[in-house]
Write an enzyme that holds these catalytic residues in place. Sequence first.
Site, PDB file in Angstrom:
ATOM      1  N   ASP A  33       0.834  -1.199   0.000  1.00  0.00           N
ATOM      2  CA  ASP A  33       0.000   0.000   0.000  1.00  0.00           C
ATOM      3  C   ASP A  33       0.873   1.256   0.000  1.00  0.00           C
ATOM      4  OD1 ASP A  33      -2.122   1.742   0.216  1.00  0.00           O
ATOM      5  OD2 ASP A  33      -3.027   0.753   1.933  1.00  0.00           O
ATOM      6  N   ASP A  34       0.662   2.136  -0.982  1.00  0.00           N
ATOM      7  CA  ASP A  34       1.395   3.405  -1.081  1.00  0.00           C
ATOM      8  C   ASP A  34       2.911   3.198  -1.179  1.00  0.00           C
ATOM      9  OD1 ASP A  34      -1.078   4.534  -0.796  1.00  0.00           O
ATOM     10  OD2 ASP A  34      -0.558   5.811   0.892  1.00  0.00           O
ATOM     11  N   CYS A  71      -6.033   4.058  -3.816  1.00  0.00           N
ATOM     12  CA  CYS A  71      -6.239   2.709  -3.287  1.00  0.00           C
ATOM     13  C   CYS A  71      -7.407   1.938  -3.893  1.00  0.00           C
ATOM     14  CB  CYS A  71      -6.408   2.779  -1.771  1.00  0.00           C
ATOM     15  SG  CYS A  71      -5.088   3.620  -0.897  1.00  0.00           S
ATOM     16  N   LYS A 125      -5.965  -5.602   3.879  1.00  0.00           N
ATOM     17  CA  LYS A 125      -6.835  -4.462   3.578  1.00  0.00           C
ATOM     18  C   LYS A 125      -7.816  -4.775   2.454  1.00  0.00           C
ATOM     19  CE  LYS A 125      -6.473   0.315   1.863  1.00  0.00           C
ATOM     20  NZ  LYS A 125      -5.562   1.450   1.677  1.00  0.00           N
ATOM     21  N   HIS A 127     -11.031  -2.509   1.488  1.00  0.00           N
ATOM     22  CA  HIS A 127     -11.256  -1.191   0.892  1.00  0.00           C
ATOM     23  C   HIS A 127     -12.077  -1.244  -0.386  1.00  0.00           C
ATOM     24  CE1 HIS A 127      -9.449   3.133   0.508  1.00  0.00           C
ATOM     25  NE2 HIS A 127     -10.716   3.123   0.915  1.00  0.00           N
ATOM     26  N   ASP A 271      -0.104  -0.671  -4.920  1.00  0.00           N
ATOM     27  CA  ASP A 271      -1.436  -0.238  -5.353  1.00  0.00           C
ATOM     28  C   ASP A 271      -1.411   1.145  -5.988  1.00  0.00           C
ATOM     29  OD1 ASP A 271      -1.045   1.258  -3.001  1.00  0.00           O
ATOM     30  OD2 ASP A 271      -3.122   1.062  -2.351  1.00  0.00           O
ATOM     31  N   ASN A 272      -0.410   1.950  -5.702  1.00  0.00           N
ATOM     32  CA  ASN A 272      -0.248   3.271  -6.321  1.00  0.00           C
ATOM     33  C   ASN A 272       1.126   3.812  -5.956  1.00  0.00           C
ATOM     34  OD1 ASN A 272      -2.646   3.872  -3.909  1.00  0.00           O
ATOM     35  ND2 ASN A 272      -0.648   4.808  -3.626  1.00  0.00           N
ATOM     36  N   LYS A 289       1.449   9.860  -5.304  1.00  0.00           N
ATOM     37  CA  LYS A 289       0.132   9.279  -5.082  1.00  0.00           C
ATOM     38  C   LYS A 289      -0.966  10.293  -5.386  1.00  0.00           C
ATOM     39  CE  LYS A 289      -2.916   7.447  -1.504  1.00  0.00           C
ATOM     40  NZ  LYS A 289      -3.066   6.984  -0.105  1.00  0.00           N
TER      41      LYS A 289
END
Length: 508
Positions: A33-34, A71, A125, A127, A271-272, A289
């Site tokens: 994530d990130d 996300c 996660k 989301h 994811d990004n 991001k």
Amino acid sequence: MQVLVQPILVFVLLWGESGAVDARPNIVFVLADDYGFHDIGYHGSRIRTPNLDKLATEGVRLENYYVQPICTPTRSQLMSGRYQIHTGLQHSIIHPAQPNGLPLNSPTLADKMKEGGYATHMVGKWHLGFYKQEYLPTNRGFDSYYGYLTGAEDYLTHKRSGFLDLHDNLDPVFNETGHYSAQLFTQKASDVIMAHDSTKSPLFLYLAYQSVHGPLEVPEHYMEQYRDIKDTKRRTYAGMVTCMDEGIGNLTSALKTAGLWDNTVFIFSTDNGGQIYEGGNNYPLRGWKGSLWEGGLHGVGFVHSPLLHKQGYVNRALIHVSDWFPTIVGLARGFLNGTLPLDGFDQWRTISKDAPSPRKELLHNIDILYGRSGSPRYPDTFDTRIRAALRVGDYKLITGNPGNSSWIPPPELQDLRDTTDASTGKPANHPDSDHRLLFRPSDQNVWLFNITADPEERHDLSDSLPEVVQQLLSRLLYYNSTVVPPRFPKEDPNASPGKHGGVWGPWE
């Protein structure tokens, strides 16, 4: 009279000491994530990622691989195989109190794997919405789920806005306070692996780490090796990356101990792009991001497997996160019947054999709810005020407001901070010391880049190649004709966990 022929699933079985074993590969998909483009060892980072580096170097590094800038959109395209303009999730993310979710009108990747006879498990996660029971992971194809439903929370208390968000299937988990999530999720994923019975079915495991999304938290000893990094956020973030890397090493060890590794396809993705304000970095790419620049959506990704025909190489074919859906279902020898039209392509031959990519273009997004920028530049075609981006071959077109346009080197590159140019206030030897590179005219809303030749997006070609701009605008106009209305409802006060036992969960 029309005769309906149902597809017949044919599984190849091998006979081992413990009985029949399904020879189809186990699939393990790990999503960070990130996680910034710069922040992996093989991209020249100061941050140590020995396990990721080894897996990527021995496998296939995907260096023309794209995700979404934030996300929910990336996760929705992974699970649906469809562009976010076709699921209504093209604007922002799903906020915790929004009655929203990945639409139920098409099966998820987990649904298709389960349909094909796989054991399906998820850790981490989600989301993708939870306002109704039917949107929960265990109702979207997963046999089991352990993790959190919202987009971010404390790594140790597992709380969001003061309320618990940690679940074991449908049950809240109250007794893991103080257990750092990267270590907790690695343990739970390893437990799934060790409990898996390969004589009954192959395994599909989706591990979506909280790491390295804010807030910036990690056990102190992971930061000790980064004492030379003076920037506090960057130092903490570096420790978070190393902790995640350690977890991935432990996960692969569990696969080997369980005897699954030699028949596993291991996929890693972010994811990004990294969030600069939270310690991440995407240098030398532009933006971060949330932006439509390469720093927001050019992802870190690789595949490792003994089943790859060609290993230990860098793949530069155009691949998108939506491609994993048909690629993974294809590896499972499943069928894509029952899905709505997919935007992803089966990329296994591309990855495994370095064959040409079937993908020739890629819609990054069209977001009609995002604030419009400037004035229309070209009549009778796509409205350039709208925030959108498209890749066709070597060329990338951006319209509207793309987000932050800066190139930001990581703070630990001390050689870029030795001297200062008095005229700009930037380091004299900083590659971006010309401030004109960092700011765009306020009314500009069209950019064109040759990404193959100019991956850092430093040379805008929109004025010199207007015919290419027109061609790509016509493709955006086509995609815009296929858009479904954005789903972005108002937040519902009934979502408050204070009304539901202090735990985030369904409220309708």
